[in-house]
Design an enzyme around this catalytic site. Structure first.
Site, PDB file in Angstrom:
ATOM      1  N   HIS A  37       0.842  -1.208   0.000  1.00  0.00           N
ATOM      2  CA  HIS A  37       0.000   0.000   0.000  1.00  0.00           C
ATOM      3  C   HIS A  37       0.877   1.257   0.000  1.00  0.00           C
ATOM      4  O   HIS A  37       0.616   2.209  -0.737  1.00  0.00           O
ATOM      5  CB  HIS A  37      -0.879   0.033   1.258  1.00  0.00           C
ATOM      6  CG  HIS A  37      -1.884  -1.066   1.370  1.00  0.00           C
ATOM      7  ND1 HIS A  37      -1.825  -2.018   2.365  1.00  0.00           N
ATOM      8  CD2 HIS A  37      -2.981  -1.367   0.628  1.00  0.00           C
ATOM      9  CE1 HIS A  37      -2.852  -2.844   2.233  1.00  0.00           C
ATOM     10  NE2 HIS A  37      -3.561  -2.481   1.190  1.00  0.00           N
ATOM     11  N   GLN A  61     -18.166  -6.348  -1.641  1.00  0.00           N
ATOM     12  CA  GLN A  61     -17.239  -7.123  -2.482  1.00  0.00           C
ATOM     13  C   GLN A  61     -16.836  -8.454  -1.851  1.00  0.00           C
ATOM     14  O   GLN A  61     -16.049  -9.195  -2.425  1.00  0.00           O
ATOM     15  CB  GLN A  61     -16.003  -6.297  -2.849  1.00  0.00           C
ATOM     16  CG  GLN A  61     -15.031  -6.040  -1.727  1.00  0.00           C
ATOM     17  CD  GLN A  61     -13.920  -5.089  -2.158  1.00  0.00           C
ATOM     18  OE1 GLN A  61     -14.161  -3.905  -2.370  1.00  0.00           O
ATOM     19  NE2 GLN A  61     -12.714  -5.595  -2.301  1.00  0.00           N
ATOM     20  N   ASP A 151      -3.651  -7.256  -7.721  1.00  0.00           N
ATOM     21  CA  ASP A 151      -5.033  -7.553  -8.108  1.00  0.00           C
ATOM     22  C   ASP A 151      -5.185  -7.147  -9.574  1.00  0.00           C
ATOM     23  O   ASP A 151      -5.878  -6.182  -9.891  1.00  0.00           O
ATOM     24  CB  ASP A 151      -6.000  -6.788  -7.207  1.00  0.00           C
ATOM     25  CG  ASP A 151      -5.778  -7.109  -5.739  1.00  0.00           C
ATOM     26  OD1 ASP A 151      -6.210  -8.173  -5.299  1.00  0.00           O
ATOM     27  OD2 ASP A 151      -5.125  -6.307  -5.036  1.00  0.00           O
ATOM     28  N   SER A 187      -2.952  -7.881   3.156  1.00  0.00           N
ATOM     29  CA  SER A 187      -3.459  -7.657   4.520  1.00  0.00           C
ATOM     30  C   SER A 187      -3.841  -8.973   5.178  1.00  0.00           C
ATOM     31  O   SER A 187      -3.762  -9.109   6.392  1.00  0.00           O
ATOM     32  CB  SER A 187      -4.682  -6.744   4.471  1.00  0.00           C
ATOM     33  OG  SER A 187      -4.353  -5.551   3.816  1.00  0.00           O
ATOM     34  N   ARG A 188      -4.267  -9.940   4.372  1.00  0.00           N
ATOM     35  CA  ARG A 188      -4.716 -11.224   4.937  1.00  0.00           C
ATOM     36  C   ARG A 188      -3.543 -12.082   5.428  1.00  0.00           C
ATOM     37  O   ARG A 188      -3.772 -13.045   6.159  1.00  0.00           O
ATOM     38  CB  ARG A 188      -5.526 -12.016   3.913  1.00  0.00           C
ATOM     39  CG  ARG A 188      -6.898 -11.420   3.616  1.00  0.00           C
ATOM     40  CD  ARG A 188      -7.642 -12.293   2.621  1.00  0.00           C
ATOM     41  NE  ARG A 188      -9.000 -11.831   2.348  1.00  0.00           N
ATOM     42  CZ  ARG A 188      -9.311 -10.932   1.425  1.00  0.00           C
ATOM     43  NH1 ARG A 188      -8.373 -10.384   0.673  1.00  0.00           N
ATOM     44  NH2 ARG A 188     -10.577 -10.579   1.244  1.00  0.00           N
TER      45      ARG A 188
HETATM   46  P1  AMP Z   1      -6.553  -3.724  -0.500  1.00  0.00           P
HETATM   47  O1  AMP Z   1      -6.372  -2.926   0.751  1.00  0.00           O
HETATM   48  O2  AMP Z   1      -6.108  -5.145  -0.375  1.00  0.00           O
HETATM   49  O3  AMP Z   1      -7.924  -3.563  -1.107  1.00  0.00           O
HETATM   50  O4  AMP Z   1      -5.550  -3.104  -1.557  1.00  0.00           O
HETATM   51  C1  AMP Z   1      -5.559  -1.725  -1.865  1.00  0.00           C
HETATM   52  C2  AMP Z   1      -4.680  -1.497  -3.067  1.00  0.00           C
HETATM   53  O5  AMP Z   1      -3.349  -1.929  -2.773  1.00  0.00           O
HETATM   54  C3  AMP Z   1      -5.134  -2.301  -4.302  1.00  0.00           C
HETATM   55  O6  AMP Z   1      -4.970  -1.499  -5.460  1.00  0.00           O
HETATM   56  C4  AMP Z   1      -4.187  -3.474  -4.294  1.00  0.00           C
HETATM   57  O7  AMP Z   1      -3.969  -4.033  -5.574  1.00  0.00           O
HETATM   58  C5  AMP Z   1      -2.921  -2.829  -3.768  1.00  0.00           C
HETATM   59  N1  AMP Z   1      -2.035  -3.838  -3.198  1.00  0.00           N
HETATM   60  C6  AMP Z   1      -2.348  -4.779  -2.275  1.00  0.00           C
HETATM   61  N2  AMP Z   1      -1.284  -5.574  -2.035  1.00  0.00           N
HETATM   62  C7  AMP Z   1      -0.292  -5.131  -2.839  1.00  0.00           C
HETATM   63  C8  AMP Z   1       1.057  -5.553  -3.074  1.00  0.00           C
HETATM   64  N3  AMP Z   1       1.579  -6.588  -2.444  1.00  0.00           N
HETATM   65  N4  AMP Z   1       1.808  -4.861  -3.964  1.00  0.00           N
HETATM   66  C9  AMP Z   1       1.267  -3.803  -4.634  1.00  0.00           C
HETATM   67  N5  AMP Z   1       0.003  -3.359  -4.457  1.00  0.00           N
HETATM   68  C10 AMP Z   1      -0.769  -4.013  -3.584  1.00  0.00           C
END
Ligand code: AMP
Length: 282
Positions: A37, A61, A151, A187-188
């Protein structure tokens, strides 16, 4: 860093910045922030005057109630990380602020992108993603928005939504951030048991081998090889593996010279679902 829970106050603040001709970069997240992030936030701050980050665990979602209930929430630590990073504004709304009384998704047509991969296993997921991102774009009205290639399907779907709805925002895809052992940050990951955390880097190790094989093996040979690798791995359950073209995300059977391909994978490590992908060259 300013923190808003309320969309009206956020909008008023952003209107002032916009009237001063400041550009807005936006990073939507679900919190439990990690370096992946933060890398999006750094990219946003390089190219924009003001960086807005949202933290919102979007109920529509999630196709799995347990996954939603157990989604990690670490808001105090997130605020610390964001204050130390280049975030100017955090928007952290309650569910009612985004959905009023009606917690449902709009139905989208993403020209078939939504039926591939994640779409086959997570019912309604991309309608939920589309709904929340469209709503957040309406509130923030950013110049640019940053999404991770982690993603990849989501990134292509957001680009499609922006194009089809003529939204005035540029979508930027950013590389996947990994732990030192190769596990894609997520995050998981903090919910993985010790033994699942130890074995989880196997996913990326296997994807790297796929990348090597792609130059000289057929797609069906690679598919068979990969399935066998996971059969030998009792702690990991393969949900899907597919080599698809980056544009339509359709499963490929043969390699066409003018297309770009990626390998996509989803694996269960216990009850935690891991996804990852890798760019292929042929
Ligand atoms: P999330 O909080 O999981 O919904 O992710 C928020 C944003 O961070 C989304 O655009 C994800 O694709 C991106 N993201 C999550 N994990 C990663 C990672 N390991 N590397 C790059 N971007 C990430």
């Amino acid at each position: 860093m300013k923190i808003f829970n309320n969309k009206k106050d956020l909008r008023d603040c952003l209107l002032e910045h916009k009237s001063n001709k400041k550009t807005i970069g936006f990073v939507p997240t679900m919190g439990a922030l990690h370096d992946g992030h933060l890398s999006l936030i750094e990219k946003a701050s390089e190219k924009n005057d003001i960086v807005v980050v949202s933290i919102f665990v979007n109920p529509t979602q999630f196709d799995n109630v347990e996954d939603l209930k157990k989604y990690p929430k670490t808001i105090e630590n997130d605020i610390k990380l964001l204050s130390a990073a280049s975030c100017d504004i955090l928007f952290s709304p309650k569910v009612e602020e985004i959905y009023s009384e009606n917690i449902t998704s709009e139905k989208f047509d993403f020209d078939g992108l939504e039926h591939q991969m994640e779409g086959k296993f997570r019912d309604g997921h991309f309608n939920g993603v589309g709904t929340v991102v469209k709503t957040l774009f309406k509130i923030v009205a950013p110049d640019k928005a940053y999404f991770g290639q982690k993603d990849f399907q989501q990134l292509q779907i957001i680009k499609k939504m922006v194009k089809k709805n003529h939204l005035n925002v540029k979508i930027k895809g950013c590389p996947i951030f990994r732990e030192q052992d190769g596990l894609a940050m997520s995050s998981r990951n903090i919910r993985l048991s010790k033994e699942h955390r130890e074995i989880a880097p196997f996913v990326y190790k296997t994807l790297k081998k796929v990348k090597k094989k792609f130059s000289h093996k057929s797609i069906s040979e690679i598919n068979k090889w990969l399935e066998n690798q996971f059969k030998k791995q009792p702690l990991l359950t393969l949900e899907y593996f597919t080599i698809a073209d980056e544009k339509a995300l359709e499963t490929a059977k043969t390699k066409e010279p003018n297309k770009k391909y990626r390998a996509f994978i989803a694996v269960f490590a216990g009850e935690i679902r891991l996804i990852d992908n890798i760019r292929l060259k042929h």
